[in-house]
Design a protein around this motif. Structure first.
Motif, short mmCIF file in Angstrom:
data_model
loop_
_atom_site.label_atom_id
_atom_site.label_comp_id
_atom_site.label_asym_id
_atom_site.label_seq_id
_atom_site.Cartn_x
_atom_site.Cartn_y
_atom_site.Cartn_z
N ARG A 189 78.00 15.45 -21.02
CA ARG A 189 77.03 14.86 -20.11
C ARG A 189 77.69 14.07 -18.98
NH1 ARG A 189 75.38 15.83 -24.84
NH2 ARG A 189 73.24 16.37 -25.32
N PHE B 283 79.31 11.31 -19.35
CA PHE B 283 79.11 9.88 -19.56
C PHE B 283 80.36 9.17 -20.06
CE2 PHE B 283 74.31 10.51 -20.76
CZ PHE B 283 74.05 10.88 -19.44
N ASP C 273 83.78 7.46 -20.49
CA ASP C 273 84.84 6.84 -19.69
C ASP C 273 86.15 7.02 -20.41
OD1 ASP C 273 86.42 5.32 -18.00
OD2 ASP C 273 85.76 3.42 -18.87
N TRP D 169 81.31 4.26 -22.51
CA TRP D 169 80.59 5.25 -21.70
C TRP D 169 79.58 4.58 -20.80
CZ3 TRP D 169 75.26 6.16 -22.45
CH2 TRP D 169 74.71 5.57 -23.60
N ASN D 170 79.07 5.39 -19.85
CA ASN D 170 78.15 4.89 -18.85
C ASN D 170 77.25 6.04 -18.41
OD1 ASN D 170 77.61 4.79 -15.76
ND2 ASN D 170 77.96 2.65 -16.30
N ASN D 171 75.96 5.80 -18.43
CA ASN D 171 75.01 6.79 -17.90
C ASN D 171 74.61 6.33 -16.50
OD1 ASN D 171 72.80 8.29 -17.16
ND2 ASN D 171 71.84 8.23 -19.17
N LEU E 222 79.25 12.93 -25.34
CA LEU E 222 79.25 12.14 -24.10
C LEU E 222 79.97 12.86 -22.97
CD1 LEU E 222 80.04 8.61 -25.61
CD2 LEU E 222 77.86 9.37 -24.63
#
Ligand SMILES: [Zn+2]
Length: 72
Positions: free
Chosen positions: A55, A57, A59, A24-26, A52
């Protein structure tokens, strides 16, 4: 990640072995290429994916053996 390394689920209070890795990535904290990793056992995979995913977030989810070298 070495084969002998114990991989434990990231869910709070869970000590089960993780089988899945959520990448994931914010976007407000991380550069677009960056991948953070949460580990999940079978029981917690769905819960963490939903957290996740809601939101925006998440991947993708991969088996723990397939965590990219540069993720973390
Ligand atoms: Zn768990």
């Amino acid at each position: 990640m070495g084969a002998a390394e114990v991989v434990v689920c990231s869910a709070k209070g869970c000590r089960d072995s993780a089988l899945h890795a959520l990448l994931w990535n914010n976007p407000s904290l991380h550069t677009p290429q960056r991948r953070k990793v949460w580990l999940a056992c079978d029981a917690h995979r769905e819960h963490l994916e939903e957290f996740l995913g809601l939101r925006g977030f998440l991947d993708r989810t991969v088996p723990v053996e397939q965590i990219p070298e540069d993720a973390g």
